[in-house]
Scaffold this motif. Sequence first.
Motif, mmCIF file in Angstrom:
data_model
loop_
_atom_site.group_PDB
_atom_site.id
_atom_site.type_symbol
_atom_site.label_atom_id
_atom_site.label_comp_id
_atom_site.label_asym_id
_atom_site.label_seq_id
_atom_site.Cartn_x
_atom_site.Cartn_y
_atom_site.Cartn_z
ATOM 1 N N VAL A 123 0.808 -0.905 -0.049
ATOM 2 C CA VAL A 123 0.043 -0.115 0.082
ATOM 3 C C VAL A 123 0.844 1.228 -0.004
ATOM 4 C CG1 VAL A 123 -1.742 1.449 1.400
ATOM 5 C CG2 VAL A 123 -1.764 -1.154 1.045
ATOM 6 N N GLU A 124 0.685 2.008 -1.029
ATOM 7 C CA GLU A 124 1.397 3.301 -0.951
ATOM 8 C C GLU A 124 0.811 4.662 -0.706
ATOM 9 O OE1 GLU A 124 3.539 3.226 -5.023
ATOM 10 O OE2 GLU A 124 4.973 2.222 -3.558
ATOM 11 N N GLY A 125 -0.731 4.638 -0.712
ATOM 12 C CA GLY A 125 -1.196 5.784 -0.350
ATOM 13 C C GLY A 125 -2.753 5.514 -0.052
ATOM 14 N N ALA A 126 -3.329 6.594 0.131
ATOM 15 C CA ALA A 126 -4.745 6.277 0.567
ATOM 16 C C ALA A 126 -5.596 6.089 -0.636
ATOM 17 C CB ALA A 126 -5.318 7.666 1.096
ATOM 18 N N TRP A 127 -4.969 6.383 -1.662
ATOM 19 C CA TRP A 127 -5.720 5.876 -3.190
ATOM 20 C C TRP A 127 -5.952 4.532 -3.280
ATOM 21 C CZ3 TRP A 127 -1.263 8.784 -2.715
ATOM 22 C CH2 TRP A 127 -0.002 7.979 -3.008
ATOM 23 N N ASP A 128 -4.990 3.598 -2.856
ATOM 24 C CA ASP A 128 -4.992 2.175 -2.846
ATOM 25 C C ASP A 128 -6.237 1.867 -1.988
ATOM 26 O OD1 ASP A 128 -2.876 2.048 -4.430
ATOM 27 O OD2 ASP A 128 -1.349 1.814 -2.810
ATOM 28 N N ILE A 129 -6.489 2.226 -0.735
ATOM 29 C CA ILE A 129 -7.353 1.965 0.291
ATOM 30 C C ILE A 129 -8.606 2.166 -0.284
ATOM 31 C CG2 ILE A 129 -8.252 2.249 2.563
ATOM 32 C CD1 ILE A 129 -5.636 0.814 2.365
ATOM 33 N N HIS A 130 -8.661 3.586 -0.956
ATOM 34 C CA HIS A 130 -10.105 3.957 -1.531
ATOM 35 C C HIS A 130 -10.759 3.058 -2.611
ATOM 36 C CE1 HIS A 130 -8.994 8.281 -0.405
ATOM 37 N NE2 HIS A 130 -9.511 7.481 0.793
ATOM 38 N N TYR A 131 -9.661 2.610 -3.412
ATOM 39 C CA TYR A 131 -10.058 1.663 -4.631
ATOM 40 C C TYR A 131 -10.672 0.174 -3.905
ATOM 41 C CZ TYR A 131 -9.613 -1.711 -8.317
ATOM 42 O OH TYR A 131 -10.031 -2.780 -9.276
ATOM 43 N N ILE A 151 -9.851 -4.131 6.048
ATOM 44 C CA ILE A 151 -8.686 -3.823 5.266
ATOM 45 C C ILE A 151 -7.570 -3.857 6.166
ATOM 46 C CG2 ILE A 151 -7.582 -2.619 3.649
ATOM 47 C CD1 ILE A 151 -10.272 -1.625 2.330
ATOM 48 N N HIS A 152 -6.586 -4.470 5.939
ATOM 49 C CA HIS A 152 -5.283 -4.429 6.473
ATOM 50 C C HIS A 152 -4.279 -4.012 5.452
ATOM 51 C CE1 HIS A 152 -2.759 -5.451 10.076
ATOM 52 N NE2 HIS A 152 -1.879 -5.860 9.281
ATOM 53 N N ALA A 153 -3.591 -3.198 5.789
ATOM 54 C CA ALA A 153 -2.527 -2.390 4.946
ATOM 55 C C ALA A 153 -1.022 -2.934 5.327
ATOM 56 C CB ALA A 153 -2.477 -1.058 4.920
ATOM 57 N N ILE A 154 -0.241 -3.343 4.281
ATOM 58 C CA ILE A 154 1.106 -3.749 4.611
ATOM 59 C C ILE A 154 1.987 -2.559 4.214
ATOM 60 C CG2 ILE A 154 2.811 -5.705 4.477
ATOM 61 C CD1 ILE A 154 0.961 -7.299 3.372
ATOM 62 N N LEU A 155 2.810 -2.059 5.127
ATOM 63 C CA LEU A 155 3.842 -1.197 4.815
ATOM 64 C C LEU A 155 5.102 -1.650 4.580
ATOM 65 C CD1 LEU A 155 3.462 1.180 7.905
ATOM 66 C CD2 LEU A 155 2.563 1.537 5.534
ATOM 67 N N GLU A 156 5.081 -1.629 3.007
ATOM 68 C CA GLU A 156 6.637 -2.360 2.558
ATOM 69 C C GLU A 156 7.153 -1.585 1.334
ATOM 70 O OE1 GLU A 156 5.479 -6.413 1.428
ATOM 71 O OE2 GLU A 156 3.392 -5.544 1.007
ATOM 72 N N THR A 157 6.769 -0.101 1.371
ATOM 73 C CA THR A 157 7.508 0.627 0.456
ATOM 74 C C THR A 157 7.732 1.917 1.021
ATOM 75 O OG1 THR A 157 5.647 1.729 -0.640
ATOM 76 C CG2 THR A 157 6.133 -0.219 -1.553
ATOM 77 N N GLU A 159 7.353 4.970 -0.329
ATOM 78 C CA GLU A 159 5.968 5.784 -0.273
ATOM 79 C C GLU A 159 5.031 5.507 0.792
ATOM 80 O OE1 GLU A 159 3.279 8.118 -3.797
ATOM 81 O OE2 GLU A 159 4.762 6.295 -4.407
ATOM 82 N N GLY A 160 4.685 4.377 0.972
ATOM 83 C CA GLY A 160 4.004 3.952 2.009
ATOM 84 C C GLY A 160 4.259 4.234 3.350
ATOM 85 N N VAL A 161 5.330 4.264 3.948
ATOM 86 C CA VAL A 161 5.803 4.510 5.100
ATOM 87 C C VAL A 161 5.723 6.226 5.032
ATOM 88 C CG1 VAL A 161 7.685 4.855 6.516
ATOM 89 C CG2 VAL A 161 7.224 2.590 5.453
ATOM 90 N N LYS A 162 5.841 6.893 4.005
ATOM 91 C CA LYS A 162 5.880 8.188 3.931
ATOM 92 C C LYS A 162 4.312 8.784 4.256
ATOM 93 C CE LYS A 162 5.453 10.288 0.149
ATOM 94 N NZ LYS A 162 5.713 11.101 -1.516
ATOM 95 N N ALA A 185 12.813 -3.052 2.462
ATOM 96 C CA ALA A 185 14.460 -2.891 2.553
ATOM 97 C C ALA A 185 14.592 -2.775 1.018
ATOM 98 C CB ALA A 185 14.969 -4.243 3.065
ATOM 99 N N ALA A 186 13.926 -3.308 0.030
ATOM 100 C CA ALA A 186 14.242 -3.381 -1.074
ATOM 101 C C ALA A 186 13.890 -1.766 -1.724
ATOM 102 C CB ALA A 186 13.654 -4.321 -2.083
ATOM 103 N N SER A 187 12.738 -1.609 -1.264
ATOM 104 C CA SER A 187 12.113 -0.199 -1.734
ATOM 105 C C SER A 187 13.228 1.064 -1.305
ATOM 106 C CB SER A 187 10.830 -0.082 -1.191
ATOM 107 O OG SER A 187 10.693 1.351 -1.621
ATOM 108 N N ARG A 188 13.565 0.664 -0.012
ATOM 109 C CA ARG A 188 14.685 1.754 0.342
ATOM 110 C C ARG A 188 16.206 1.779 -0.038
ATOM 111 N NH1 ARG A 188 12.898 1.737 6.644
ATOM 112 N NH2 ARG A 188 11.246 3.014 6.518
ATOM 113 N N GLY A 189 16.207 0.387 -0.711
ATOM 114 C CA GLY A 189 17.769 0.366 -1.266
ATOM 115 C C GLY A 189 18.628 0.036 0.032
#
Length: 346
Positions: A123-131, A151-157, A159-162, A185-189
């Motif tokens: 999940v990267e933003g509220a737009w994903d949850i809205h959909y 709905i349960h969101a996984i923080l794994e990017t 942008e999602g953490v931001k 970890a991969a998203s953050r490099g």
Amino acid sequence: MKTPSAFYKPLAIGAPAPFRELPLSLERMIHFVPPHVEKMRAKVPDLIEKVDVVLGNLEDAIPADAKTDARRGFIQMATENDFGATGLWTRVNCLNSPWFLDDLLEIVPAVGDKLDVVMLPKVEGAWDIHYLDQLLAQLEARAGISKPIMIHAILETAEGVKNVEQIAAASPRMHGMSLGPADLAASRGMKTTRVGGGHPDYMVLSDEAEGVTRTAFQQDLWHYTVGKMVDACLSYGLKPFYGPFGDFSDDAACESQFRNAFLMGCLGAWTLHPKQIEIAKRVFSPDPGEVSFAKKILDAMPDGTGAVMIDGKMQDDATWKQAKVIVDLAKLVSSKDASLAEIYNL
């Protein structure tokens, strides 16, 4: 952002109204099951008695050529079993995958009111949850489902953490969030191939002093993100969880990571291997000694005001609130675990 008057209205005609408060549920461990494997589905009746949540996993760790079988296997295990007080969740494939839409279109009408939570990856933003919120409402209405699916969101990017606060506020369907350390970890490099836990190179050194050997102290890679997730979740009345710990050979490190998350406010963690179930149960159930002391505080301050001395320590309204968190959790654990209920004496 929906206006306050519209926030709790169903998003489709005939869909159930969203919960105004989350159902009170014990969720110390979310146990992942690969539903495409028949011998794993056969273990579900026994798992229902041992875990707080059974989750049918359709995403990562499921081969591409087994995605359809996993979806069908989840529907089979959901319809063939009575889950009682044990939660039934599924982790669907991510929104940009070729499998997501069929996951929802097939599972929701087939499983119906048995399904408690849909876990949404990446999940990267509220737009994903809205959909997903709108889609679930439409499917609930069409299938005549009477209980809203959360709905349960996984923080794994990154942008999602931001955007974690906007995600938490996106919908009354929001149940909570989990940390997904590997994809994050991969998203953050980040330069690690571990799935959760610490890293021996992430440390600070003690100051130099003549004649003294410098000591290295390993740090927690995930402390910042867990703290940020917990604050966002609790600000909006949601539930925060630690995600997976991938080293099945290191029970001590798994327990340490789970305990850090518990102390920081997480209510549970994912269990990927059967032996992690007991670790999560032990960690996310409050210590009997802590419960006993917390009960003393509540008994000494029935209305939660003033200040008292207990065992040589000053207690006031702030520690009363801390004690209530522990005792409330112990009561919830006691409602499902008779052995701990006897120990807690609640």
